[in-house]
Design a protein around this motif. Structure first.
Motif, PDB file in Angstrom:
ATOM      1  N   ASP A 168     -48.449   8.316 -32.656  1.00  0.00           N
ATOM      2  CA  ASP A 168     -49.087   7.515 -33.360  1.00  0.00           C
ATOM      3  C   ASP A 168     -48.293   6.048 -33.302  1.00  0.00           C
ATOM      4  N   GLY A 169     -47.289   5.712 -32.381  1.00  0.00           N
ATOM      5  CA  GLY A 169     -46.816   4.579 -32.231  1.00  0.00           C
ATOM      6  C   GLY A 169     -45.891   4.003 -33.353  1.00  0.00           C
ATOM      7  N   ARG A 170     -45.611   4.792 -34.058  1.00  0.00           N
ATOM      8  CA  ARG A 170     -44.520   4.287 -34.931  1.00  0.00           C
ATOM      9  C   ARG A 170     -42.865   4.513 -34.710  1.00  0.00           C
ATOM     10  N   LEU A 171     -42.582   5.204 -33.864  1.00  0.00           N
ATOM     11  CA  LEU A 171     -41.179   5.511 -33.255  1.00  0.00           C
ATOM     12  C   LEU A 171     -41.544   4.948 -31.787  1.00  0.00           C
ATOM     13  N   VAL A 172     -40.610   3.770 -31.471  1.00  0.00           N
ATOM     14  CA  VAL A 172     -40.888   3.217 -30.166  1.00  0.00           C
ATOM     15  C   VAL A 172     -39.711   3.366 -29.172  1.00  0.00           C
ATOM     16  N   PRO A 173     -39.701   3.203 -27.714  1.00  0.00           N
ATOM     17  CA  PRO A 173     -38.808   3.404 -26.858  1.00  0.00           C
ATOM     18  C   PRO A 173     -37.442   2.828 -27.357  1.00  0.00           C
ATOM     19  N   GLY A 174     -36.277   3.306 -27.315  1.00  0.00           N
ATOM     20  CA  GLY A 174     -34.982   2.849 -27.651  1.00  0.00           C
ATOM     21  C   GLY A 174     -34.447   3.016 -28.915  1.00  0.00           C
ATOM     22  N   ALA A 175     -35.679   3.441 -29.915  1.00  0.00           N
ATOM     23  CA  ALA A 175     -35.178   3.720 -31.451  1.00  0.00           C
ATOM     24  C   ALA A 175     -34.172   4.545 -31.584  1.00  0.00           C
ATOM     25  N   ARG A 176     -33.053   4.550 -32.302  1.00  0.00           N
ATOM     26  CA  ARG A 176     -32.071   5.337 -32.670  1.00  0.00           C
ATOM     27  C   ARG A 176     -32.579   6.385 -33.920  1.00  0.00           C
ATOM     28  N   LEU A 177     -32.652   7.450 -33.696  1.00  0.00           N
ATOM     29  CA  LEU A 177     -32.798   8.268 -34.850  1.00  0.00           C
ATOM     30  C   LEU A 177     -31.629   8.576 -35.509  1.00  0.00           C
ATOM     31  N   PRO A 178     -31.605   8.147 -36.889  1.00  0.00           N
ATOM     32  CA  PRO A 178     -30.452   8.580 -37.714  1.00  0.00           C
ATOM     33  C   PRO A 178     -30.468   9.916 -38.298  1.00  0.00           C
ATOM     34  N   GLU A 179     -29.553  10.548 -37.700  1.00  0.00           N
ATOM     35  CA  GLU A 179     -29.426  11.896 -38.091  1.00  0.00           C
ATOM     36  C   GLU A 179     -29.411  12.368 -39.686  1.00  0.00           C
ATOM     37  N   GLU A 180     -28.679  11.660 -40.279  1.00  0.00           N
ATOM     38  CA  GLU A 180     -28.445  11.909 -41.773  1.00  0.00           C
ATOM     39  C   GLU A 180     -29.624  11.483 -42.680  1.00  0.00           C
ATOM     40  N   GLU A 181     -30.210  10.211 -42.365  1.00  0.00           N
ATOM     41  CA  GLU A 181     -31.389   9.947 -43.117  1.00  0.00           C
ATOM     42  C   GLU A 181     -32.497  10.894 -42.820  1.00  0.00           C
ATOM     43  N   LEU A 182     -32.521  11.195 -41.637  1.00  0.00           N
ATOM     44  CA  LEU A 182     -33.757  12.318 -41.296  1.00  0.00           C
ATOM     45  C   LEU A 182     -33.613  13.464 -42.060  1.00  0.00           C
ATOM     46  N   GLY A 233     -25.617   8.770 -29.878  1.00  0.00           N
ATOM     47  CA  GLY A 233     -26.455   9.207 -30.851  1.00  0.00           C
ATOM     48  C   GLY A 233     -27.692   9.704 -30.202  1.00  0.00           C
ATOM     49  N   VAL A 234     -29.089  10.045 -30.748  1.00  0.00           N
ATOM     50  CA  VAL A 234     -30.244  10.335 -30.450  1.00  0.00           C
ATOM     51  C   VAL A 234     -31.034   9.289 -30.440  1.00  0.00           C
ATOM     52  N   PHE A 235     -31.924   8.898 -29.112  1.00  0.00           N
ATOM     53  CA  PHE A 235     -32.589   7.741 -28.961  1.00  0.00           C
ATOM     54  C   PHE A 235     -34.142   8.278 -28.548  1.00  0.00           C
ATOM     55  N   VAL A 236     -35.026   7.433 -28.815  1.00  0.00           N
ATOM     56  CA  VAL A 236     -36.375   7.727 -28.117  1.00  0.00           C
ATOM     57  C   VAL A 236     -36.378   7.271 -26.752  1.00  0.00           C
ATOM     58  N   ARG A 237     -36.948   7.936 -25.751  1.00  0.00           N
ATOM     59  CA  ARG A 237     -36.800   7.954 -24.545  1.00  0.00           C
ATOM     60  C   ARG A 237     -37.557   6.627 -24.232  1.00  0.00           C
ATOM     61  N   ARG A 238     -37.173   6.045 -23.088  1.00  0.00           N
ATOM     62  CA  ARG A 238     -37.705   4.897 -22.119  1.00  0.00           C
ATOM     63  C   ARG A 238     -38.381   5.773 -21.026  1.00  0.00           C
ATOM     64  N   VAL A 239     -39.714   5.703 -20.798  1.00  0.00           N
ATOM     65  CA  VAL A 239     -40.168   6.438 -19.430  1.00  0.00           C
ATOM     66  C   VAL A 239     -39.759   5.580 -18.171  1.00  0.00           C
ATOM     67  N   THR A 240     -39.434   6.080 -17.266  1.00  0.00           N
ATOM     68  CA  THR A 240     -39.180   5.360 -15.992  1.00  0.00           C
ATOM     69  C   THR A 240     -40.565   5.363 -15.178  1.00  0.00           C
ATOM     70  N   ALA A 241     -40.365   4.431 -14.152  1.00  0.00           N
ATOM     71  CA  ALA A 241     -41.651   4.324 -13.278  1.00  0.00           C
ATOM     72  C   ALA A 241     -41.805   5.580 -12.447  1.00  0.00           C
ATOM     73  N   ASP A 242     -40.913   6.292 -11.985  1.00  0.00           N
ATOM     74  CA  ASP A 242     -41.019   7.419 -11.445  1.00  0.00           C
ATOM     75  C   ASP A 242     -41.496   8.572 -12.419  1.00  0.00           C
ATOM     76  N   GLY A 243     -41.182   8.362 -13.685  1.00  0.00           N
ATOM     77  CA  GLY A 243     -41.734   9.443 -14.687  1.00  0.00           C
ATOM     78  C   GLY A 243     -43.436   9.099 -14.850  1.00  0.00           C
ATOM     79  N   LEU A 244     -43.641   7.821 -14.965  1.00  0.00           N
ATOM     80  CA  LEU A 244     -44.979   7.143 -15.062  1.00  0.00           C
ATOM     81  C   LEU A 244     -45.902   8.047 -13.924  1.00  0.00           C
ATOM     82  N   ALA A 245     -45.332   7.722 -12.722  1.00  0.00           N
ATOM     83  CA  ALA A 245     -46.139   8.741 -11.443  1.00  0.00           C
ATOM     84  C   ALA A 245     -46.432  10.031 -11.701  1.00  0.00           C
ATOM     85  N   ASP A 246     -45.448  10.791 -12.195  1.00  0.00           N
ATOM     86  CA  ASP A 246     -45.603  12.104 -12.557  1.00  0.00           C
ATOM     87  C   ASP A 246     -46.617  12.476 -13.605  1.00  0.00           C
ATOM     88  N   LEU A 247     -46.551  11.544 -14.764  1.00  0.00           N
ATOM     89  CA  LEU A 247     -47.408  11.578 -16.009  1.00  0.00           C
ATOM     90  C   LEU A 247     -48.796  11.585 -15.588  1.00  0.00           C
TER      91      LEU A 247
END
Length: 229
Positions: free
Chosen positions: A35-49, A80-94
């Motif tokens: 739904d677009g609320r978590l964006v690439p590069g965002a850090r996921l704070p474990e304790e808050e979650l 920590g854990v972050f929302v992934r950024r899709v690479t150009a190679d990943g885009l082609a495979d998608l």
């Protein structure tokens, strides 16, 4: 980081099933990405979650692990854990996989039940209404729902699951485009055309249009990725 999406997770806490809590937490986080609320590069704070959805650290870490396997998150040692950024190679495979799943949906459309076809129309209308109101991120969400509905014409729960994971990755790609309006506006009319071709029973033309659509979108996104390099 905005706390609004954390509030949304907390509100959805009652949906969690004890027998598969980690999987349901993963579902909630995946929905935030789709739904677009978590964006690439965002850090996921474990304790808050953990506090937001009232689960243990072990459960949250298992949910993270599931989403790392789906290529939606990445774990960085000592960071920590972050929302992934899709690479150009990943885009082609998608797009390689999207052609397989969504074009099969167009081929299966003649045998699809009315409610499956209705979901296509509903997603197109949602996008048109969001555009009319200037809610361009919501247009992106409606576009995701439209392509999920296309693949769902296959009538396979396994295809539905694969598509759900695949299009969550696609939403991460959308964020790389800068202006949501500039990217999504031309595809509103193309979604409408695809929907109308299927509703009219012109399934061969719908598949041709879909292949052209996916080719054009991939080329546009690939160009944007190259310009960022």
């Amino acid at each position: 980081m905005s706390e609004s999406w954390l509030d949304g997770l907390a509100a959805a806490r009652h949906e969690l099933d004890r027998s598969s809590t980690a999987a349901r937490v993963a579902d909630l986080l995946r929905d935030e990405i789709t739904d677009g609320r978590l964006v690439p590069g965002a850090r996921l704070p474990e304790e808050e979650l953990c506090r937001a959805v009232k689960v243990s650290r072990n459960t949250m870490r298992e949910a993270f692990r599931l989403l790392v396997q789906e290529r939606l998150l990445v774990h960085e040692f000592n960071r920590g854990v972050f929302v992934r950024r899709v690479t150009a190679d990943g885009l082609a495979d998608l797009y390689r996989v999207r052609r397989i799943l969504e074009c099969e949906g167009a081929r299966c459309a003649p045998d699809a039940p009315p409610e499956a076809l209705a979901r296509l129309e509903a997603a197109v209308r949602d996008g048109e209404r969001a555009a009319a109101a200037g809610r361009w991120p919501d247009v992106g969400t409606a576009d995701i729902r439209f392509h999920q509905a296309l693949a769902a014409l296959v009538g396979s729960p396994r295809v539905d699951e694969m598509t759900r994971h695949l299009l969550a990755e696609m939403r991460l790609v959308f964020h790389e485009m800068g202006s949501p309006r500039e990217f999504h506006e031309p595809y509103l009319a193309r979604n409408r055309r695809l929907c109308d071709l299927i509703a009219a029973g012109d399934f061969a033309a719908a598949e041709r249009e879909l292949r052209s659509y996916l080719d054009d979108a991939e080329a546009q996104l690939t160009k944007a990725y190259r310009e960022q390099e």
